[in-house]
Scaffold this motif. Sequence first.
Motif, PDB file in Angstrom:
ATOM      1  N   ASP A  20       0.827  -1.234   0.053  1.00 26.63           N
ATOM      2  CA  ASP A  20      -0.138  -0.014  -0.109  1.00 26.63           C
ATOM      3  C   ASP A  20       0.660   1.448  -0.065  1.00 26.63           C
ATOM      4  OD1 ASP A  20      -2.400  -1.397  -0.094  1.00 26.63           O
ATOM      5  OD2 ASP A  20      -2.573  -1.645   2.124  1.00 26.63           O
ATOM      6  N   GLU A  21       1.909   1.098   0.876  1.00 29.33           N
ATOM      7  CA  GLU A  21       2.794   2.440   0.695  1.00 29.33           C
ATOM      8  C   GLU A  21       3.387   2.595  -0.755  1.00 29.33           C
ATOM      9  OE1 GLU A  21       7.149   3.864   2.802  1.00 29.33           O
ATOM     10  OE2 GLU A  21       6.179   1.960   3.445  1.00 29.33           O
ATOM     11  N   LEU A  22       3.827   1.537  -1.126  1.00 29.93           N
ATOM     12  CA  LEU A  22       4.387   1.625  -2.678  1.00 29.93           C
ATOM     13  C   LEU A  22       3.400   2.263  -3.480  1.00 29.93           C
ATOM     14  CD1 LEU A  22       6.750  -0.521  -4.742  1.00 29.93           C
ATOM     15  CD2 LEU A  22       4.823  -0.395  -5.638  1.00 29.93           C
ATOM     16  N   CYS A  23       2.242   1.810  -3.452  1.00 30.42           N
ATOM     17  CA  CYS A  23       1.052   2.203  -4.517  1.00 30.42           C
ATOM     18  C   CYS A  23       0.805   3.679  -4.156  1.00 30.42           C
ATOM     19  CB  CYS A  23      -0.206   1.359  -4.254  1.00 30.42           C
ATOM     20  SG  CYS A  23      -0.125  -0.407  -4.762  1.00 30.42           S
ATOM     21  N   SER A  24       0.931   4.130  -2.901  1.00 26.33           N
ATOM     22  CA  SER A  24       0.872   5.470  -2.373  1.00 26.33           C
ATOM     23  C   SER A  24       1.767   6.369  -3.152  1.00 26.33           C
ATOM     24  CB  SER A  24       0.681   5.928  -1.133  1.00 26.33           C
ATOM     25  OG  SER A  24       0.730   6.871  -0.489  1.00 26.33           O
ATOM     26  N   VAL A  25       3.137   6.042  -3.129  1.00 29.38           N
ATOM     27  CA  VAL A  25       4.060   6.731  -3.737  1.00 29.38           C
ATOM     28  C   VAL A  25       3.861   6.730  -5.264  1.00 29.38           C
ATOM     29  CG1 VAL A  25       6.422   6.590  -4.463  1.00 29.38           C
ATOM     30  CG2 VAL A  25       5.675   6.270  -2.048  1.00 29.38           C
ATOM     31  N   ILE A  26       3.343   5.727  -5.847  1.00 24.06           N
ATOM     32  CA  ILE A  26       2.982   5.787  -7.366  1.00 24.06           C
ATOM     33  C   ILE A  26       2.040   6.498  -7.769  1.00 24.06           C
ATOM     34  CG2 ILE A  26       2.514   4.459  -9.054  1.00 24.06           C
ATOM     35  CD1 ILE A  26       3.969   2.126  -8.098  1.00 24.06           C
ATOM     36  N   ARG A  27       0.686   6.591  -6.854  1.00 22.23           N
ATOM     37  CA  ARG A  27      -0.172   7.600  -6.850  1.00 22.23           C
ATOM     38  C   ARG A  27      -0.051   8.996  -6.973  1.00 22.23           C
ATOM     39  NH1 ARG A  27      -5.949   6.764  -6.367  1.00 22.23           N
ATOM     40  NH2 ARG A  27      -5.600   4.814  -5.710  1.00 22.23           N
ATOM     41  N   SER A  28       1.086   8.983  -5.961  1.00 16.51           N
ATOM     42  CA  SER A  28       1.408  10.677  -5.493  1.00 16.51           C
ATOM     43  C   SER A  28       2.264  11.054  -6.847  1.00 16.51           C
ATOM     44  CB  SER A  28       2.203  10.711  -4.382  1.00 16.51           C
ATOM     45  OG  SER A  28       2.668  11.891  -3.988  1.00 16.51           O
ATOM     46  N   ALA A  29       3.171  10.307  -7.156  1.00 14.30           N
ATOM     47  CA  ALA A  29       3.985  10.797  -8.349  1.00 14.30           C
ATOM     48  C   ALA A  29       3.172  10.920  -9.770  1.00 14.30           C
ATOM     49  CB  ALA A  29       4.963   9.673  -8.846  1.00 14.30           C
ATOM     50  N   ALA A  30       2.146  10.163  -9.919  1.00 12.25           N
ATOM     51  CA  ALA A  30       1.054  10.300 -11.074  1.00 12.25           C
ATOM     52  C   ALA A  30       0.466  11.611 -10.966  1.00 12.25           C
ATOM     53  CB  ALA A  30       0.309   9.072 -11.007  1.00 12.25           C
ATOM     54  N   SER A  31       0.073  12.069  -9.784  1.00 16.85           N
ATOM     55  CA  SER A  31      -0.525  13.160  -9.954  1.00 16.85           C
ATOM     56  C   SER A  31       0.069  14.508  -9.573  1.00 16.85           C
ATOM     57  CB  SER A  31      -1.693  13.341  -8.479  1.00 16.85           C
ATOM     58  OG  SER A  31      -1.041  13.299  -7.334  1.00 16.85           O
ATOM     59  N   MET A  32       1.453  14.480  -9.493  1.00 16.08           N
ATOM     60  CA  MET A  32       2.368  15.495  -9.080  1.00 16.08           C
ATOM     61  C   MET A  32       3.418  15.521 -10.284  1.00 16.08           C
ATOM     62  SD  MET A  32       1.934  15.538  -5.084  1.00 16.08           S
ATOM     63  CE  MET A  32       3.831  15.807  -4.937  1.00 16.08           C
ATOM     64  N   ASP A  33       4.761  15.186  -9.905  1.00 13.19           N
ATOM     65  CA  ASP A  33       5.928  15.357 -10.861  1.00 13.19           C
ATOM     66  C   ASP A  33       5.966  14.498 -11.875  1.00 13.19           C
ATOM     67  OD1 ASP A  33       6.429  13.296  -8.846  1.00 13.19           O
ATOM     68  OD2 ASP A  33       8.647  13.523  -9.144  1.00 13.19           O
ATOM     69  N   MET A  34       5.301  13.488 -12.060  1.00 11.54           N
ATOM     70  CA  MET A  34       5.224  12.628 -13.276  1.00 11.54           C
ATOM     71  C   MET A  34       3.959  12.567 -14.068  1.00 11.54           C
ATOM     72  SD  MET A  34       7.999  11.551 -13.290  1.00 11.54           S
ATOM     73  CE  MET A  34       8.407   9.614 -14.166  1.00 11.54           C
ATOM     74  N   LYS A  35       2.889  13.567 -13.572  1.00 17.26           N
ATOM     75  CA  LYS A  35       1.636  13.845 -14.119  1.00 17.26           C
ATOM     76  C   LYS A  35       2.170  13.875 -15.747  1.00 17.26           C
ATOM     77  CE  LYS A  35      -2.747  16.151 -13.965  1.00 17.26           C
ATOM     78  NZ  LYS A  35      -3.369  16.901 -13.054  1.00 17.26           N
ATOM     79  N   GLY A  36       1.021  13.327 -16.371  1.00 18.90           N
ATOM     80  CA  GLY A  36       1.265  13.466 -18.078  1.00 18.90           C
ATOM     81  C   GLY A  36       1.906  12.084 -18.345  1.00 18.90           C
ATOM     82  N   LEU A  37       2.932  11.673 -17.529  1.00 16.77           N
ATOM     83  CA  LEU A  37       3.900  10.576 -18.105  1.00 16.77           C
ATOM     84  C   LEU A  37       3.323   9.193 -17.480  1.00 16.77           C
ATOM     85  CD1 LEU A  37       7.521  11.965 -17.889  1.00 16.77           C
ATOM     86  CD2 LEU A  37       6.136  11.827 -19.917  1.00 16.77           C
ATOM     87  N   LEU A  38       3.020   9.374 -16.132  1.00 21.10           N
ATOM     88  CA  LEU A  38       2.386   8.415 -15.395  1.00 21.10           C
ATOM     89  C   LEU A  38       0.982   8.589 -14.907  1.00 21.10           C
ATOM     90  CD1 LEU A  38       3.054   5.834 -13.515  1.00 21.10           C
ATOM     91  CD2 LEU A  38       4.140   7.452 -11.940  1.00 21.10           C
ATOM     92  N   GLN A  39       0.341   7.398 -14.949  1.00 19.92           N
ATOM     93  CA  GLN A  39      -0.999   7.495 -14.735  1.00 19.92           C
ATOM     94  C   GLN A  39      -1.357   6.298 -13.577  1.00 19.92           C
ATOM     95  OE1 GLN A  39      -5.361   6.836 -16.774  1.00 19.92           O
ATOM     96  NE2 GLN A  39      -3.734   7.961 -17.905  1.00 19.92           N
ATOM     97  N   TYR A  40      -2.271   6.359 -12.761  1.00 22.25           N
ATOM     98  CA  TYR A  40      -2.639   5.549 -11.848  1.00 22.25           C
ATOM     99  C   TYR A  40      -4.013   4.699 -11.949  1.00 22.25           C
ATOM    100  CZ  TYR A  40      -2.727   3.136  -7.164  1.00 22.25           C
ATOM    101  OH  TYR A  40      -2.463   2.286  -6.205  1.00 22.25           O
ATOM    102  N   SER A  41      -4.356   3.612 -12.301  1.00 24.68           N
ATOM    103  CA  SER A  41      -5.509   3.019 -12.387  1.00 24.68           C
ATOM    104  C   SER A  41      -5.937   1.940 -11.221  1.00 24.68           C
ATOM    105  CB  SER A  41      -5.534   2.283 -13.617  1.00 24.68           C
ATOM    106  OG  SER A  41      -6.872   1.788 -13.935  1.00 24.68           O
ATOM    107  N   ASP A  42      -7.028   2.036 -10.654  1.00 20.87           N
ATOM    108  CA  ASP A  42      -7.225   0.977  -9.706  1.00 20.87           C
ATOM    109  C   ASP A  42      -8.761   0.489  -9.889  1.00 20.87           C
ATOM    110  OD1 ASP A  42      -9.131   2.986  -8.820  1.00 20.87           O
ATOM    111  OD2 ASP A  42      -8.458   3.416  -6.818  1.00 20.87           O
ATOM    112  N   GLY A  43      -8.964   0.537 -11.217  1.00 23.02           N
ATOM    113  CA  GLY A  43     -10.059  -0.125 -11.696  1.00 23.02           C
ATOM    114  C   GLY A  43     -10.062  -1.537 -12.336  1.00 23.02           C
ATOM    115  N   ASP A  44     -11.255  -2.046 -12.778  1.00 23.35           N
ATOM    116  CA  ASP A  44     -11.076  -3.219 -13.645  1.00 23.35           C
ATOM    117  C   ASP A  44     -10.843  -2.803 -15.330  1.00 23.35           C
ATOM    118  OD1 ASP A  44     -11.700  -5.050 -11.608  1.00 23.35           O
ATOM    119  OD2 ASP A  44     -13.902  -4.659 -11.752  1.00 23.35           O
ATOM    120  N   CYS A  45      -9.518  -2.785 -15.677  1.00 22.06           N
ATOM    121  CA  CYS A  45      -9.120  -2.206 -16.808  1.00 22.06           C
ATOM    122  C   CYS A  45      -8.607  -3.534 -17.661  1.00 22.06           C
ATOM    123  CB  CYS A  45      -8.040  -1.058 -16.732  1.00 22.06           C
ATOM    124  SG  CYS A  45      -6.715  -1.345 -15.779  1.00 22.06           S
TER     125      CYS A  45
END
Length: 189
Positions: A110-135
Amino acid sequence: MRVICTSSAEYNAVAVLAKVVHEMFGIEKGAVTVLHSLTSNLSTVDGGNGGREGRAYANIIPSPNKDLFHIGRVIPELDNKIVGVTLQVPTIGVSLIDFSFLLSQPVDFDELCSVIRSAASMDMKGLLQYSDGDCVSSDFVGDPSSCIFDERASMQLEPSFMKLVAWFDNEWAYACRVVDLVCYCTEST
Protein backbone atom coordinates in the motif's frame (compact mmCIF):
# COMPACT_ATOMS: atom_id res chain seq x y z
CA MET A 1 27.41 17.34 -30.61
CA ARG A 2 24.46 16.39 -28.40
CA VAL A 3 22.41 13.27 -29.17
CA ILE A 4 18.87 12.83 -27.88
CA CYS A 5 16.94 9.59 -28.23
CA THR A 6 13.29 8.81 -27.54
CA SER A 7 14.09 5.10 -27.35
CA SER A 8 10.89 2.99 -27.47
CA ALA A 9 7.42 2.93 -25.96
CA GLU A 10 8.21 -0.03 -23.70
CA TYR A 11 11.50 1.52 -22.58
CA ASN A 12 9.62 4.72 -21.71
CA ALA A 13 7.00 2.77 -19.74
CA VAL A 14 9.56 0.81 -17.73
CA ALA A 15 11.80 3.84 -17.14
CA VAL A 16 8.94 5.93 -15.72
CA LEU A 17 7.86 3.22 -13.27
CA ALA A 18 11.43 2.23 -12.36
CA LYS A 19 12.38 5.86 -11.68
CA VAL A 20 9.55 6.39 -9.20
CA VAL A 21 10.12 3.11 -7.35
CA HIS A 22 13.91 3.27 -7.38
CA GLU A 23 14.12 6.85 -6.11
CA MET A 24 11.89 6.06 -3.15
CA PHE A 25 12.81 2.48 -2.23
CA GLY A 26 15.79 1.34 -4.32
CA ILE A 27 15.65 -1.48 -6.86
CA GLU A 28 18.34 -4.17 -6.51
CA LYS A 29 17.46 -6.09 -9.69
CA GLY A 30 14.48 -6.81 -11.84
CA ALA A 31 12.97 -8.57 -14.83
CA VAL A 32 10.42 -7.19 -17.24
CA THR A 33 8.09 -9.05 -19.55
CA VAL A 34 6.52 -6.82 -22.17
CA LEU A 35 3.31 -8.05 -23.78
CA HIS A 36 3.59 -5.95 -26.92
CA SER A 37 0.86 -5.45 -29.50
CA LEU A 38 1.60 -6.27 -33.10
CA THR A 39 3.73 -3.75 -34.97
CA SER A 40 4.12 -3.04 -38.67
CA ASN A 41 7.40 -4.97 -38.93
CA LEU A 42 5.59 -8.27 -38.25
CA SER A 43 3.80 -10.21 -40.93
CA THR A 44 0.29 -11.14 -39.80
CA VAL A 45 0.18 -14.30 -41.89
CA ASP A 46 2.57 -17.23 -41.88
CA GLY A 47 5.52 -16.66 -44.15
CA GLY A 48 6.71 -13.15 -44.88
CA ASN A 49 10.07 -12.36 -43.32
CA GLY A 50 10.56 -15.89 -41.97
CA GLY A 51 11.33 -17.10 -38.48
CA ARG A 52 9.07 -16.18 -35.61
CA GLU A 53 8.43 -12.65 -36.87
CA GLY A 54 6.72 -14.03 -39.98
CA ARG A 55 4.01 -15.79 -37.99
CA ALA A 56 2.33 -13.02 -36.00
CA TYR A 57 -1.30 -13.86 -36.63
CA ALA A 58 -2.76 -15.84 -33.70
CA ASN A 59 0.68 -16.49 -32.18
CA ILE A 60 2.68 -15.14 -29.27
CA ILE A 61 6.22 -14.34 -30.41
CA PRO A 62 8.99 -14.18 -27.76
CA SER A 63 12.14 -12.15 -28.31
CA PRO A 64 14.85 -10.85 -25.96
CA ASN A 65 14.55 -7.15 -25.17
CA LYS A 66 18.12 -5.90 -25.00
CA ASP A 67 16.98 -2.27 -24.69
CA LEU A 68 15.66 -2.87 -21.18
CA PHE A 69 19.02 -4.24 -20.07
CA HIS A 70 20.44 -0.76 -20.69
CA ILE A 71 17.95 1.23 -18.62
CA GLY A 72 21.04 2.47 -16.79
CA ARG A 73 21.47 5.02 -19.57
CA VAL A 74 18.65 7.02 -18.01
CA ILE A 75 18.85 5.66 -14.45
CA PRO A 76 22.59 5.02 -13.92
CA GLU A 77 22.13 3.10 -10.64
CA LEU A 78 20.09 0.47 -12.53
CA ASP A 79 22.70 -0.20 -15.21
CA ASN A 80 22.82 -3.95 -15.96
CA LYS A 81 20.28 -4.67 -13.21
CA ILE A 82 17.12 -5.07 -15.31
CA VAL A 83 16.61 -7.68 -18.00
CA GLY A 84 13.63 -8.19 -20.22
CA VAL A 85 11.82 -10.19 -22.82
CA THR A 86 9.13 -9.04 -25.21
CA LEU A 87 6.20 -11.20 -26.20
CA GLN A 88 4.53 -9.91 -29.35
CA VAL A 89 0.83 -10.67 -29.00
CA PRO A 90 -1.95 -10.41 -31.60
CA THR A 91 -3.72 -7.40 -30.11
CA ILE A 92 -4.04 -3.88 -31.45
CA GLY A 93 -2.44 -0.77 -30.00
CA VAL A 94 -2.10 -1.15 -26.24
CA SER A 95 0.68 -3.14 -24.59
CA LEU A 96 1.49 -4.21 -21.03
CA ILE A 97 4.61 -4.43 -18.88
CA ASP A 98 4.98 -7.00 -16.11
CA PHE A 99 7.83 -5.70 -13.94
CA SER A 100 9.09 -7.95 -11.12
CA PHE A 101 11.87 -6.63 -8.93
CA LEU A 102 13.70 -6.98 -5.65
CA LEU A 103 13.78 -3.84 -3.51
CA SER A 104 16.66 -2.65 -1.33
CA GLN A 105 14.35 -2.66 1.68
CA PRO A 106 11.05 -4.21 2.78
CA VAL A 107 8.07 -2.08 1.77
CA ASP A 108 4.36 -2.39 2.34
CA PHE A 109 2.46 -2.74 -0.96
CA ASP A 110 0.00 0.00 0.00
CA GLU A 111 2.90 2.37 0.71
CA LEU A 112 4.43 1.60 -2.69
CA CYS A 113 1.08 2.21 -4.37
CA SER A 114 0.70 5.49 -2.49
CA VAL A 115 4.09 6.68 -3.77
CA ILE A 116 3.15 5.78 -7.36
CA ARG A 117 -0.26 7.47 -7.02
CA SER A 118 1.40 10.62 -5.66
CA ALA A 119 3.97 10.71 -8.48
CA ALA A 120 1.20 10.25 -11.05
CA SER A 121 -0.64 13.29 -9.72
CA MET A 122 2.43 15.48 -9.23
CA ASP A 123 5.93 15.39 -10.74
CA MET A 124 5.23 12.55 -13.22
CA LYS A 125 1.77 13.78 -14.24
CA GLY A 126 1.25 13.25 -17.95
CA LEU A 127 3.85 10.47 -18.08
CA LEU A 128 2.51 8.22 -15.32
CA GLN A 129 -1.13 7.45 -14.62
CA TYR A 130 -2.66 5.41 -11.80
CA SER A 131 -5.53 2.98 -12.28
CA ASP A 132 -7.32 1.01 -9.59
CA GLY A 133 -10.27 -0.10 -11.72
CA ASP A 134 -11.11 -3.24 -13.67
CA CYS A 135 -9.22 -2.30 -16.82
CA VAL A 136 -8.34 -4.12 -20.02
CA SER A 137 -6.07 -3.10 -22.88
CA SER A 138 -8.73 -1.38 -25.00
CA ASP A 139 -9.47 1.03 -22.12
CA PHE A 140 -6.17 2.77 -22.88
CA VAL A 141 -6.32 3.20 -26.65
CA GLY A 142 -5.29 6.79 -27.34
CA ASP A 143 -3.98 7.41 -23.81
CA PRO A 144 -0.97 9.77 -23.92
CA SER A 145 0.63 8.44 -20.70
CA SER A 146 3.87 6.49 -21.08
CA CYS A 147 2.88 4.25 -18.18
CA ILE A 148 -0.51 3.48 -16.62
CA PHE A 149 0.08 1.62 -13.37
CA ASP A 150 -2.58 -1.06 -12.74
CA GLU A 151 -2.93 -1.48 -8.97
CA ARG A 152 -5.41 -4.35 -9.18
CA ALA A 153 -3.13 -6.44 -11.42
CA SER A 154 -0.02 -5.72 -9.33
CA MET A 155 1.03 -7.54 -6.18
CA GLN A 156 3.55 -7.97 -3.43
CA LEU A 157 5.21 -11.38 -3.45
CA GLU A 158 7.43 -10.90 -0.39
CA PRO A 159 8.26 -7.84 1.75
CA SER A 160 11.02 -6.80 -0.70
CA PHE A 161 9.72 -8.46 -3.87
CA MET A 162 7.08 -6.77 -6.04
CA LYS A 163 5.34 -7.53 -9.32
CA LEU A 164 3.90 -4.42 -10.96
CA VAL A 165 1.73 -4.30 -14.05
CA ALA A 166 1.32 -1.25 -16.24
CA TRP A 167 -0.23 -0.42 -19.62
CA PHE A 168 0.80 1.85 -22.48
CA ASP A 169 -0.52 2.69 -25.94
CA ASN A 170 2.62 1.78 -27.84
CA GLU A 171 1.97 4.12 -30.77
CA TRP A 172 0.11 7.09 -29.29
CA ALA A 173 2.06 7.42 -26.03
CA TYR A 174 5.32 7.15 -27.96
CA ALA A 175 4.18 9.81 -30.44
CA CYS A 176 3.34 12.08 -27.50
CA ARG A 177 6.86 11.64 -26.10
CA VAL A 178 8.31 12.56 -29.51
CA VAL A 179 6.23 15.75 -29.47
CA ASP A 180 7.47 16.46 -25.92
CA LEU A 181 11.03 16.02 -27.15
CA VAL A 182 10.52 18.37 -30.11
CA CYS A 183 9.03 20.99 -27.76
CA TYR A 184 11.95 20.56 -25.36
CA CYS A 185 14.50 20.97 -28.16
CA THR A 186 12.68 24.03 -29.49
CA GLU A 187 12.66 25.65 -26.03
CA SER A 188 16.33 24.79 -25.50
CA THR A 189 17.54 26.65 -28.58
